[in-house]
Design an enzyme around this catalytic site. Structure first.
Site, PDB file in Angstrom:
ATOM      1  N   LYS A   1       0.820  -1.221   0.000  1.00 34.20           N
ATOM      2  CA  LYS A   1       0.000   0.000   0.000  1.00 34.20           C
ATOM      3  C   LYS A   1       0.842   1.253   0.000  1.00 34.20           C
ATOM      4  CE  LYS A   1      -4.459  -1.540   1.681  1.00 34.20           C
ATOM      5  NZ  LYS A   1      -5.565  -1.285   2.618  1.00 34.20           N
TER       6      LYS A   1
ATOM      7  N   LYS B   1      -5.522 -11.935  -7.729  1.00 36.41           N
ATOM      8  CA  LYS B   1      -6.810 -11.948  -7.042  1.00 36.41           C
ATOM      9  C   LYS B   1      -7.742 -10.888  -7.641  1.00 36.41           C
ATOM     10  CE  LYS B   1      -8.487 -10.760  -2.492  1.00 36.41           C
ATOM     11  NZ  LYS B   1      -8.206 -10.375  -1.114  1.00 36.41           N
TER      12      LYS B   1
ATOM     13  N   LYS C   1     -10.875  -4.611  -6.587  1.00 33.05           N
ATOM     14  CA  LYS C   1     -11.426  -3.372  -7.139  1.00 33.05           C
ATOM     15  C   LYS C   1     -10.316  -2.431  -7.585  1.00 33.05           C
ATOM     16  CE  LYS C   1     -12.599  -2.740  -2.364  1.00 33.05           C
ATOM     17  NZ  LYS C   1     -13.692  -3.049  -1.471  1.00 33.05           N
TER      18      LYS C   1
END
Ligand code: TRP
Length: 335
Positions: free
Chosen positions: A117, A199, A202
């Site tokens: 992140k 995976k 979004k």
């Protein structure tokens, strides 16, 4: 004398950071609904985690409420499960701070989600993003949860939670139940439709890779028709060599209840066009009642309010007890 056996407790949560995906439904929410009788279940909208990445406030509010409606529409009975919004239960912030002081800089630096992140949000590597695992450890430990249903990407967070709990218990004596990650027996790891090595997410760069739980049927169909397959023209389960087809088989299997052998037989000698259309249709039909019920619930804000208010009260009753215990142990003066 009371002879009720204490059910094991489960806690999990999803961040209301956008629209729920088909992956969150098949990998998590759908399985949660089946646990309600056997376990004492707590499920939250992890909105405090969501602000570690900058959000549009109105969107966060809307996503939080929509997520609650989608939980209920997916079969999470709000009587049998405690459904709540994390920020409605102040104990999360209270325990989160205390646990920050029992979590080491070094161990936080090793978390893969933090590394990912911070690479993606290089202009906003804030302290909350870094201490996220301590907040999440608090989420779990507040409820003295036995089991934490999570996907593979969150296992490291449950492990650090156990380390923090053991450390605290080691200093102050038995305070927290040590939780286990719980990977449901049935459940699917849904991969991106356009890059099936990854995976379904979004944040996929290609918007066609990710299907949303509440998406319109025609959009779902279009995405499935564009799904990546291979050049073998044979519906056969083989993750290593045929990741796209195997992912579609997985999705078709959970949305229809068919086995891989049945699916292989059904599409023997037929092209991928037919297969992708059938998978799309099965997903549309599986999601249709959920979308309709979510929309119906969203039109009844008063009902949703009663659910999240009562969820916050029920969650607080358990969580506040843990906070009191912890405050006493660390030496805070009783008020
Ligand atoms: N970190 C989880 C995610 O991003 C969400 C989450 C927050 C969670 N607190 C939790 C999951 C506690 C399980 C238990 O998916």
């Amino acid at each position: 004398m009371e002879t009720t056996v204490q059910k094991k407790r489960i806690l999990s949560g999803i961040q209301p950071s956008g629209n729920l995906t088909l992956g969150s439904y098949l990998g998590a929410i759908k399985n949660w609904a089946a646990l309600a009788d056997e376990y004492d279940c707590y499920y939250m909208m992890a909105d405090m985690h969501t602000i570690t990445v900058r959000q549009v406030p109105a969107d966060l509010r809307r996503n939080t409420l929509t997520q609650l409606a989608a939980y209920i529409a997916s079969g999470l009975d709000p009587e049998k499960n405690v459904l709540f919004v994390q920020s409605h239960v102040p104990a999360h912030a209270q325990l989160g701070w205390v646990l920050d002081c029992y979590t080491m800089f070094g161990e936080l630096s090793r978390m893969t989600q933090f590394k990912d992140k911070s690479a993606k949000n290089a202009d906003n590597i804030n302290a909350g993003l870094f201490t996220y695992p301590a907040l999440m450890a608090g989420d779990i430990l507040l409820y003295q949860a036995d089991l934490v249903p999570v996907g593979g990407d969150q296992k490291q967070h449950v492990e650090i939670c156990r380390d923090i709990a053991n450390r605290f218990n080691g200093i102050y004596g038995e305070t927290f139940k040590i939780p286990e990650p719980y990977i449901p027996k049935v459940g699917a790891r849904v991969m991106s439709l356009t890059s099936p090595e990854n995976k379904m997410s979004k944040s996929d760069k290609d918007p066609n890779g990710c299907v949303y739980m509440l998406e319109k049927p025609e959009d779902i169909m279009r995405k499935f028709k564009k799904a990546v397959t291979d050049s073998e023209a044979c519906v056969r389960y083989d993750i290593a060599n045929k990741p796209g087809v195997s992912n579609l088989m997985q999705i078709y299997a959970v949305s229809t209840g068919k086995t891989f052998e049945e699916i292989e037989a059904e599409f023997a000698g037929r092209g991928y066009g037919d297969f992708k259309k059938a998978v799309g249709e099965s997903v549309v039909e599986m999601l249709r009642p959920i979308r309709e019920e979510t929309e119906r619930l969203l039109a009844d804000k008063a009902y949703l309010e009663t659910i999240y208010r009562s969820g916050a009260e029920r969650a607080s009753r358990v969580a506040d007890r843990t906070v009191s215990k912890v405050y006493k142990k660390v030496g805070f003066l009783a008020r």
